[in-house]
Design an enzyme around this catalytic site. Structure first.
Site, short mmCIF file in Angstrom:
data_model
loop_
_atom_site.label_atom_id
_atom_site.label_comp_id
_atom_site.label_asym_id
_atom_site.label_seq_id
_atom_site.Cartn_x
_atom_site.Cartn_y
_atom_site.Cartn_z
N CYS A 63 38.66 46.48 51.86
CA CYS A 63 38.88 46.96 50.50
C CYS A 63 37.53 47.26 49.83
O CYS A 63 36.54 46.62 50.13
CB CYS A 63 39.65 45.93 49.69
SG CYS A 63 40.05 46.51 48.01
N ASP A 65 36.76 46.57 46.96
CA ASP A 65 36.47 45.50 46.00
C ASP A 65 35.06 44.92 46.23
O ASP A 65 34.72 44.53 47.35
CB ASP A 65 37.53 44.38 46.17
CG ASP A 65 37.49 43.39 45.02
OD1 ASP A 65 36.41 42.83 44.75
OD2 ASP A 65 38.54 43.18 44.37
N ARG A 67 33.82 42.22 45.62
CA ARG A 67 33.73 40.80 45.98
C ARG A 67 33.97 40.54 47.46
O ARG A 67 33.97 39.39 47.89
CB ARG A 67 34.74 40.00 45.13
CG ARG A 67 34.49 40.09 43.64
CD ARG A 67 35.68 39.63 42.85
NE ARG A 67 36.82 40.51 43.02
CZ ARG A 67 38.01 40.32 42.44
NH1 ARG A 67 38.19 39.27 41.68
NH2 ARG A 67 39.00 41.16 42.64
N HIS A 119 42.46 41.28 51.08
CA HIS A 119 42.06 40.06 50.36
C HIS A 119 43.12 39.69 49.33
O HIS A 119 43.72 40.58 48.70
CB HIS A 119 40.69 40.23 49.70
CG HIS A 119 40.66 41.25 48.61
ND1 HIS A 119 40.72 40.93 47.27
CD2 HIS A 119 40.61 42.60 48.65
CE1 HIS A 119 40.68 42.03 46.55
NE2 HIS A 119 40.62 43.07 47.35
N CYS A 122 44.21 41.25 45.47
CA CYS A 122 43.76 42.66 45.52
C CYS A 122 44.38 43.47 44.37
O CYS A 122 45.60 43.53 44.23
CB CYS A 122 44.15 43.26 46.86
SG CYS A 122 43.64 44.98 47.05
ZN LIG Z 1 41.31 44.98 46.94
#
Ligand SMILES: [Zn+2]
Length: 232
Positions: A63, A65, A67, A119, A122
């Site tokens: 992803c 993302d 993090r 994750h 999400c």
């Molecule tokens: Zn995500």
């Protein structure tokens, strides 16, 4: 006079804003210099070696993302993982970006493992589970996740707790994306010719930093024959 004053004030504000922005991205460049210097101090040949050849063993589909940084959470170094990231780690069969990365990694770099890593928590998965209109083009992208929900509606609807339901959708989505990899002629051809790569579905926990393997598909696994090409 008053207008001039307002103008000057605006100009000062925008200069201030500009310098704040400059500082934040300049910090990245400074950090980069410090990192490069540190690497060479530890190993003078580090960049010469990396620049010559790229032989990663893994393709990571994760992803976007911020993090979930692939290298950091797996303790790997530059050169070890070939990375593709998009919203909610999707494998969409019309996505030429993903397919180009997959083809290059599998056919040319000959990676041994392809990992789809989602994750928990999400945002893309959460968004797809709602009925909100996110406008073009997010609606188009999230539609692929809604299809996963519909495939597993019975199991998901039975989970009453919202967070637990979303977490399960994250896991099921990773599994479907691994299936989607197996449906491609890129993977099927590599399985036939090289008996690799092995496919893995993982989910990373934002709360504890731990990766949970949720689905494995060894090279050569048979899927619904409708998707299997017999003249590769
Ligand atoms: Zn995500």
């Amino acid at each position: 006079m008053r207008l001039l004053y307002i103008y000057r004030e605006k100009e000062t504000n925008s200069k201030q804003k500009k310098s704040d922005t400059m500082q934040s991205y300049e910090k990245l460049l400074l950090e980069n210099k410090a990192w490069a210097t540190e690497k060479v101090k530890d190993d003078p040949e580090y960049f010469h070696r990396l620049a010559k050849i790229q032989t990663p063993e893994f393709l990571w589909i994760g992803c976007s993302d911020s993090r979930v940084p692939a290298n950091e959470i797996t303790g790997t170094q530059p050169g070890e993982i070939f990375v593709h990231r998009n919203v909610a780690n999707m494998v969409v069969n019309t996505d030429t970006n993903l397919l180009s990365v997959l083809d290059y990694a599998v056919t040319h770099l000959k990676v041994k493992h392809v990992i789809v890593c989602g994750h928990y928590g999400c945002g893309g998965i959460k968004a797809a589970a709602t009925q909100n209109d996110f406008k073009m083009v997010l609606n188009m992208w999230l539609r692929n996740i809604k299809d996963v929900y519909r495939l597993h509606r019975e199991e998901l609807d039975a989970i009453k707790d919202e967070e637990a339901r979303t977490d399960r959708l994250v896991e099921l989505n990773v599994r479907e994306q691994v299936y989607n990899l197996a449906k491609t002629s890129i993977i099927q051809r590599a399985w036939k010719q090289n008996n690799k790569p092995h496919l893995h579905g993982w989910v990373y926990g934002l709360k504890d930093g731990i990766i949970k393997p949720v689905f494995e598909m060894p090279a050569g696994t048979h899927i619904d024959p409708l998707y299997e090409y017999d003249n590769l």
